[in-house]
Design a protein around this motif. Structure first.
Motif, PDB file in Angstrom:
ATOM      1  N   PRO A 599     -10.529   2.004   4.768  1.00 42.48           N
ATOM      2  CA  PRO A 599      -9.669   2.958   4.050  1.00 42.48           C
ATOM      3  C   PRO A 599      -8.663   3.673   4.950  1.00 42.48           C
ATOM      4  CG  PRO A 599     -11.919   3.099   3.233  1.00 42.48           C
ATOM      5  CD  PRO A 599     -11.966   2.223   4.450  1.00 42.48           C
ATOM      6  N   PRO A 600      -9.046   4.217   6.102  1.00 40.62           N
ATOM      7  CA  PRO A 600      -8.024   4.835   6.958  1.00 40.62           C
ATOM      8  C   PRO A 600      -6.973   3.834   7.451  1.00 40.62           C
ATOM      9  CG  PRO A 600     -10.228   5.532   7.625  1.00 40.62           C
ATOM     10  CD  PRO A 600     -10.407   4.430   6.655  1.00 40.62           C
ATOM     11  N   ALA A 601      -7.401   2.578   7.704  1.00 45.05           N
ATOM     12  CA  ALA A 601      -6.454   1.584   8.201  1.00 45.05           C
ATOM     13  C   ALA A 601      -5.435   1.182   7.153  1.00 45.05           C
ATOM     14  CB  ALA A 601      -7.206   0.346   8.696  1.00 45.05           C
ATOM     15  N   CYS A 602      -5.751   1.389   5.876  1.00 53.58           N
ATOM     16  CA  CYS A 602      -4.844   0.992   4.799  1.00 53.58           C
ATOM     17  C   CYS A 602      -3.899   2.116   4.384  1.00 53.58           C
ATOM     18  CB  CYS A 602      -5.644   0.540   3.569  1.00 53.58           C
ATOM     19  SG  CYS A 602      -6.538  -1.003   3.799  1.00 53.58           S
ATOM     20  N   ALA A 603      -4.044   3.275   4.948  1.00 53.90           N
ATOM     21  CA  ALA A 603      -3.231   4.419   4.524  1.00 53.90           C
ATOM     22  C   ALA A 603      -1.910   4.443   5.273  1.00 53.90           C
ATOM     23  CB  ALA A 603      -3.992   5.717   4.762  1.00 53.90           C
ATOM     24  N   ALA A 604      -0.841   4.754   4.523  1.00 55.44           N
ATOM     25  CA  ALA A 604       0.489   5.001   5.107  1.00 55.44           C
ATOM     26  C   ALA A 604       0.965   3.832   5.966  1.00 55.44           C
ATOM     27  CB  ALA A 604       0.476   6.286   5.920  1.00 55.44           C
ATOM     28  N   ILE A 605       0.941   2.619   5.430  1.00 57.97           N
ATOM     29  CA  ILE A 605       1.443   1.437   6.136  1.00 57.97           C
ATOM     30  C   ILE A 605       2.598   0.848   5.344  1.00 57.97           C
ATOM     31  CG2 ILE A 605      -0.734   0.904   7.297  1.00 57.97           C
ATOM     32  CD1 ILE A 605      -1.360  -1.111   5.158  1.00 57.97           C
ATOM     33  N   ASP A 606       3.448   0.069   6.026  1.00 61.04           N
ATOM     34  CA  ASP A 606       4.612  -0.503   5.361  1.00 61.04           C
ATOM     35  C   ASP A 606       4.226  -1.749   4.580  1.00 61.04           C
ATOM     36  OD1 ASP A 606       4.246  -2.479   7.250  1.00 61.04           O
ATOM     37  OD2 ASP A 606       5.947  -1.895   8.486  1.00 61.04           O
ATOM     38  N   ALA A 607       5.234  -2.371   3.939  1.00 59.03           N
ATOM     39  CA  ALA A 607       4.966  -3.504   3.047  1.00 59.03           C
ATOM     40  C   ALA A 607       4.411  -4.709   3.795  1.00 59.03           C
ATOM     41  CB  ALA A 607       6.255  -3.887   2.306  1.00 59.03           C
ATOM     42  N   GLU A 608       4.955  -4.979   4.992  1.00 59.99           N
ATOM     43  CA  GLU A 608       4.480  -6.142   5.750  1.00 59.99           C
ATOM     44  C   GLU A 608       3.028  -5.953   6.178  1.00 59.99           C
ATOM     45  OE1 GLU A 608       5.700  -8.753   9.739  1.00 59.99           O
ATOM     46  OE2 GLU A 608       6.896  -7.024   9.107  1.00 59.99           O
ATOM     47  N   ALA A 609       2.716  -4.766   6.691  1.00 56.57           N
ATOM     48  CA  ALA A 609       1.331  -4.486   7.077  1.00 56.57           C
ATOM     49  C   ALA A 609       0.408  -4.503   5.871  1.00 56.57           C
ATOM     50  CB  ALA A 609       1.255  -3.134   7.790  1.00 56.57           C
ATOM     51  N   ALA A 610       0.907  -4.061   4.704  1.00 55.00           N
ATOM     52  CA  ALA A 610       0.097  -4.074   3.489  1.00 55.00           C
ATOM     53  C   ALA A 610      -0.253  -5.495   3.079  1.00 55.00           C
ATOM     54  CB  ALA A 610       0.836  -3.359   2.357  1.00 55.00           C
ATOM     55  N   GLU A 611       0.685  -6.416   3.252  1.00 53.17           N
ATOM     56  CA  GLU A 611       0.403  -7.813   2.899  1.00 53.17           C
ATOM     57  C   GLU A 611      -0.678  -8.391   3.814  1.00 53.17           C
ATOM     58  OE1 GLU A 611       0.232 -11.503   1.335  1.00 53.17           O
ATOM     59  OE2 GLU A 611       1.179  -9.725   0.471  1.00 53.17           O
ATOM     60  N   HIS A 612      -0.592  -8.099   5.108  1.00 53.45           N
ATOM     61  CA  HIS A 612      -1.633  -8.558   6.037  1.00 53.45           C
ATOM     62  C   HIS A 612      -2.990  -7.955   5.668  1.00 53.45           C
ATOM     63  CE1 HIS A 612       0.852 -10.788   8.820  1.00 53.45           C
ATOM     64  NE2 HIS A 612       1.692  -9.775   8.928  1.00 53.45           N
ATOM     65  N   MET A 613      -2.990  -6.663   5.352  1.00 59.62           N
ATOM     66  CA  MET A 613      -4.248  -6.008   5.026  1.00 59.62           C
ATOM     67  C   MET A 613      -4.811  -6.510   3.708  1.00 59.62           C
ATOM     68  SD  MET A 613      -6.258  -4.038   6.619  1.00 59.62           S
ATOM     69  CE  MET A 613      -5.174  -3.271   7.832  1.00 59.62           C
ATOM     70  N   ARG A 614      -3.938  -6.858   2.768  1.00 53.30           N
ATOM     71  CA  ARG A 614      -4.415  -7.423   1.500  1.00 53.30           C
ATOM     72  C   ARG A 614      -5.155  -8.735   1.745  1.00 53.30           C
ATOM     73  NH1 ARG A 614      -3.525 -12.171  -1.081  1.00 53.30           N
ATOM     74  NH2 ARG A 614      -1.304 -12.032  -0.625  1.00 53.30           N
ATOM     75  N   ARG A 615      -4.645  -9.567   2.652  1.00 59.02           N
ATOM     76  CA  ARG A 615      -5.342 -10.810   2.974  1.00 59.02           C
ATOM     77  C   ARG A 615      -6.690 -10.517   3.632  1.00 59.02           C
ATOM     78  NH1 ARG A 615       0.036 -12.870   4.165  1.00 59.02           N
ATOM     79  NH2 ARG A 615      -0.171 -12.309   6.364  1.00 59.02           N
ATOM     80  N   HIS A 616      -6.738  -9.472   4.467  1.00 60.41           N
ATOM     81  CA  HIS A 616      -8.011  -9.101   5.080  1.00 60.41           C
ATOM     82  C   HIS A 616      -9.013  -8.641   4.018  1.00 60.41           C
ATOM     83  CE1 HIS A 616      -6.398  -9.770   8.929  1.00 60.41           C
ATOM     84  NE2 HIS A 616      -5.784  -8.599   9.119  1.00 60.41           N
ATOM     85  N   VAL A 617      -8.529  -7.886   3.032  1.00 60.15           N
ATOM     86  CA  VAL A 617      -9.414  -7.417   1.960  1.00 60.15           C
ATOM     87  C   VAL A 617      -9.989  -8.601   1.200  1.00 60.15           C
ATOM     88  CG1 VAL A 617      -9.476  -6.177  -0.237  1.00 60.15           C
ATOM     89  CG2 VAL A 617      -8.319  -5.163   1.731  1.00 60.15           C
ATOM     90  N   ASP A 618      -9.146  -9.584   0.890  1.00 64.72           N
ATOM     91  CA  ASP A 618      -9.631 -10.784   0.192  1.00 64.72           C
ATOM     92  C   ASP A 618     -10.676 -11.520   1.025  1.00 64.72           C
ATOM     93  OD1 ASP A 618      -8.088 -10.354  -2.022  1.00 64.72           O
ATOM     94  OD2 ASP A 618      -6.477 -11.714  -1.431  1.00 64.72           O
TER      95      ASP A 618
END
Length: 816
Positions: A599-618
């Protein structure tokens, strides 16, 4: 018939030429020398008798490698139609000694290493010089002018010393020069006409005539061009002359030498022994081993060995083996191949193809149809002008899939012998043709094959490559794409430093790779490969390194990358019988750290970082699904804790919409979130108070990314209605910004899904629902079952279940 009055018999050849091979055989039969000297490394003299064994089948190659550095190696390939191979076989059949007389491999391998170092140092020097010249343009121009004058003066001196027409540093192709002199623009076709198609360079009453003609031609070329840029040839030829003198002292002048035609004039010269030894003084050395290895026609077609690649080894092999009527026999081979591929090719096609090839050869002024004429005839007659079947002919026949064999008695590193035993035991024969191998890991033989292939991959011997299975997707199935290349023999020799057996070498290599790895994901991937290869002794070392890396790595992304491979590794115990309990504690520890840090790693990140994190969540979601299955050691509560993390991600406004939408979708798929609640959350996100870009990203996370979101919208018109209503209400100035996101989301759906969604949107919400549903404002749903609509599907359902029309009221009730 003898020809030793003028000294030794020098047979200049073109390497891998069937005409030259026939000419050599005829000359040796006529001269019957006392000894045969062959261009090749003298360390291989002890290997020559192996050529007579029944298990030796060309193409093969002499492999030399540095003992302490197996990767530094060299090959001397020989095919059935190579003149050197013919000379070796003739000598063995007639009880005549055969020896190699080229520069020893101990110098050749070391010389190559020195040249590489010199090239690197020269490159550094050039870079340094270029940097210095940037600040000294004027001086550099003056220096350049002085160098130019010096070069002109040097050129005048060279012209006075000899009447060369090109500089000595220019590397020439003797055959190209001879062909151009004869008025031909294609050296290959010229050589075919004058040598390969004339029964071995015009073999007739005088079998030595073609070699005399080639010697004169090469002598004239060397007078004009010198060594033609082949500086190493001077050293090689000095060594050959010393070996030739030694053979003459032992056997007199009845010595035959089979070597490249370019070297014959140099061997005919008589410089002093001291001069030749001076050229050899101070040569670098490296301890080398030699053996025979299998080679292939496909590998011969590349530029290798002697620097002479063969474009058509299969065709050359046919010319050498055909006793008569080579064109007719070739066309018959082509017809047989095409028939095997279900193409309609009759005897009439063969006859017409032969006639057309003969006609083309006559029109082009060639003595016999060559490969060009036969190919043109096959294309026109048998392939009906198409290059598609012609490509098959080129691949299977012109190049060919022949793989040589060497006897078991050939020297080999212990690892190679263990590999050969494993291949024989598992009935896994190396083949040059690429093929797919389906393995059922429940069987002992297939399980052993899988272990062997995975161990070889760990060692860098890429004989097999895993690929997606077209059949079952179960963990007991594996599909491999196999293809053996001759270079893999070098990889096996290199891997010999890790152990004497495949198992011990793979274990040693895995342990070394674990210690050297830096990224946590690399160590977990290595653990997975150790389990696939069944390396129980390496696994404790890998797990210890993995635990250390995981304890020190605080990056949630790295932990998320590492967890899926680790969990997959735990699954292999089901079929392979591997104990994976050691992985459980590490996997649970990684998962817990991810739960805390995500949760802290996903807060306040840009779109590119969000896409990488979405793949990590999956990836983590899939891993937790396997890790938390009932019956596993880590099942207790781990899925519940992960669902709590997803709820936190779904509800935090500081988390990007892409991740929030994905978290809601994952909770919905796991049954942890009701459809009403999912619709409520979507309605909140798509409300006018949310930025259009964030809302579009939420939609992409919820129904995008190949997660089956299209079918979700098809079957839940509430969600589709919310998306439709939001989209139609997006302000004009924001629509351009959100359009790329939506297009990327919906374009990933299958064609049928997109068509159905379009029809639903066009028809409008609630058009297929009941009156109660329309009145309640929830399109597509009603409070009770609609019996009429349910009864309509019963006949089809009964047919699917194999009941035909014999369904009763009980079945109707169950179906409902």
């Amino acid at each position: 018939m003898t020809t030793f009055a003028a000294g030794p018999l020098l047979l200049g050849v073109r390497h891998h030429g069937p005409g030259s091979a026939r000419a050599v055989r005829a000359a040796l039969e006529a001269a019957t020398p006392e000894v045969v000297l062959i261009e090749g490394p003298p360390e291989a003299d002890a290997l020559i008798p192996l050529a007579a064994e029944k298990d030796m089948r060309p193409p093969v190659a002499l492999l030399a490698h540095v003992v302490d550095e197996p990767g530094r190696s060299a090959f001397w390939p020989l095919a059935e139609f190579s003149p050197e191979w013919v000379a070796i076989r003739w000598a063995l059949e007639h009880g005549v000694p055969a020896r190699f007389i080229d520069l020893p491999a101990t110098h050749t391998l070391a010389w190559g290493n020195e040249e590489e170092k010199g090239t690197a140092e020269e490159k550094k020097g050039q870079e340094k010089k270029g940097q210095e010249k940037k600040g000294q343009e004027k001086k550099g121009q003056e220096k350049k002018g002085q160098e130019k004058k010096g070069q002109e003066k040097k050129g005048e001196q060279q012209a006075g010393a000899s009447d060369r027409s090109v500089d000595a540093d220019v590397r020439i192709d003797p055959l190209a020069v001879l062909a151009e002199t004869a008025g031909h623009d294609d050296p290959e076709r010229w050589w075919e006409d004058v040598v390969e198609h004339r029964g071995g360079a015009g073999i007739g009453a005088d079998p030595f005539a073609p070699f005399t003609a080639l010697e004169e031609a090469m002598g004239a070329l060397r007078e004009v061009y010198g060594v033609g840029g082949h500086d190493r040839d001077l050293v090689r030829e000095a060594y050959m002359r010393l070996q030739l003198r030694a053979a003459q002292r032992e056997f007199g002048d009845e010595v035959a030498v089979v070597c490249g035609a370019w070297h014959v004039p140099a061997l005919r010269q008589k410089p002093s022994v001291a001069a030749d030894r001076a050229l050899l003084k101070g040569l670098p050395k490296a301890k080398a081993d030699m053996t025979w290895v299998p080679w292939s026609h496909r590998r011969l077609s590349r530029v290798s060995g002697y620097g002479a690649g063969i474009d058509s080894p299969g065709w050359y092999g046919h010319l050498f083996a055909a006793p008569d009527r080579p064109v007719e026999r070739w066309m018959t081979k082509v017809a047989r191949l095409l028939r095997d591929e279900d193409r309609m090719v009759s005897s009439a096609h063969v006859i017409e193809a032969v006639r057309l090839a003969d006609t083309l050869a006559a029109m082009r002024g060639r003595p016999l149809p060559g490969l060009t004429e036969t190919t043109d005839a096959v294309r026109a007659v048998m392939c009906e002008g198409s290059d598609v079947p012609l490509g098959l002919v080129h691949d299977r026949l012109v190049v060919g899939d022949v793989l040589g064999e060497v006897p078991q008695s050939a020297p080999a590193v212990p690892l190679q012998r263990d590999l050969a035993r494993a291949q024989k035991r598992l009935r896994l024969k190396p083949e040059p043709m690429e093929r797919e191998l389906e393995l059922d890991l429940r069987g002992e033989t297939d399980a052993g094959r899988s272990r062997l292939l995975h161990r070889l991959r760990l060692l860098g011997v890429a004989w097999g490559e895993p690929t997606a299975s077209r059949g079952s997707t179960g963990t007991f199935r594996e599909t491999w794409r196999l293809r053996w290349e001759p270079e893999l023999s070098v990889r096996v020799a290199e891997a010999g430093v890790w152990g004497t057996t495949v198992l011990s070498a793979a274990t040693g290599k895995a342990e070394a790779d674990a210690v050297a790895a830096h990224a946590l994901a690399d160590v977990t991937a290595l653990a997975e490969r150790c389990l696939l290869a069944e390396l129980p002794d390496a696994l404790p070392v890998v797990m210890r390194v993995l635990a250390d890396r995981a304890a020190l790595d605080a990056d949630v992304g790295h932990l998320a990358q590492a967890l899926p491979a680790l969990v997959r590794s735990m699954r292999y115990g089901d079929v392979r019988g591997t104990d994976t309990h050691a992985l459980t504690d590490v996997a649970v520890g990684l998962a817990e750290r991810i739960f805390v840090g995500l949760p802290p790693a996903c807060a306040a990140i840009d779109a590119e970082a969000a896409e990488h994190m979405r793949r990590h969540v999956d990836a983590v979601h899939g891993a937790v699904g396997l890790l938390g299955e009932p019956g596993t050691a880590a099942s207790g509560g781990i899925r519940e804790r992960w669902h709590s993390v997803l709820r936190v991600l779904a509800g935090r406004d500081t988390v990007p919409g892409l991740i929030r939408g994905r978290a809601v979708r994952l909770l919905l798929d796991d049954g942890e979130l009701g459809q009403d609640e999912a619709a409520r959350l979507m309605g909140l996100v798509l409300s006018p108070g949310t930025e259009p870009g964030d809302a579009a990203a939420w939609i992409e996370g919820f129904v995008g990314g190949g997660s089956g979101g299209g079918m979700l919208l098809v079957h839940d018109e509430r969600l589709l209605g919310l998306v439709d209503a939001w989209l139609t209400g997006v302000p004009t100035e924001a629509f351009t910004d959100v359009l790329p996101l939506l297009r990327r989301t919906f374009s990933a759906y299958e064609t049928g899904v997109r068509r159905t969604l379009g029809e639903l949107v066009r028809r409008g919400p609630g058009a297929r629902g009941s009156a109660e549903a329309a009145a309640s404002g929830i399109p597509g749903f009603a409070p009770d079952l609609d019996p009429g609509r349910a009864d309509a599907v019963l006949p089809v359902l009964s047919l699917l279940l194999g009941l035909g029309e014999a369904y009763d009221d009980d079945f109707v009730g169950v179906a409902r």
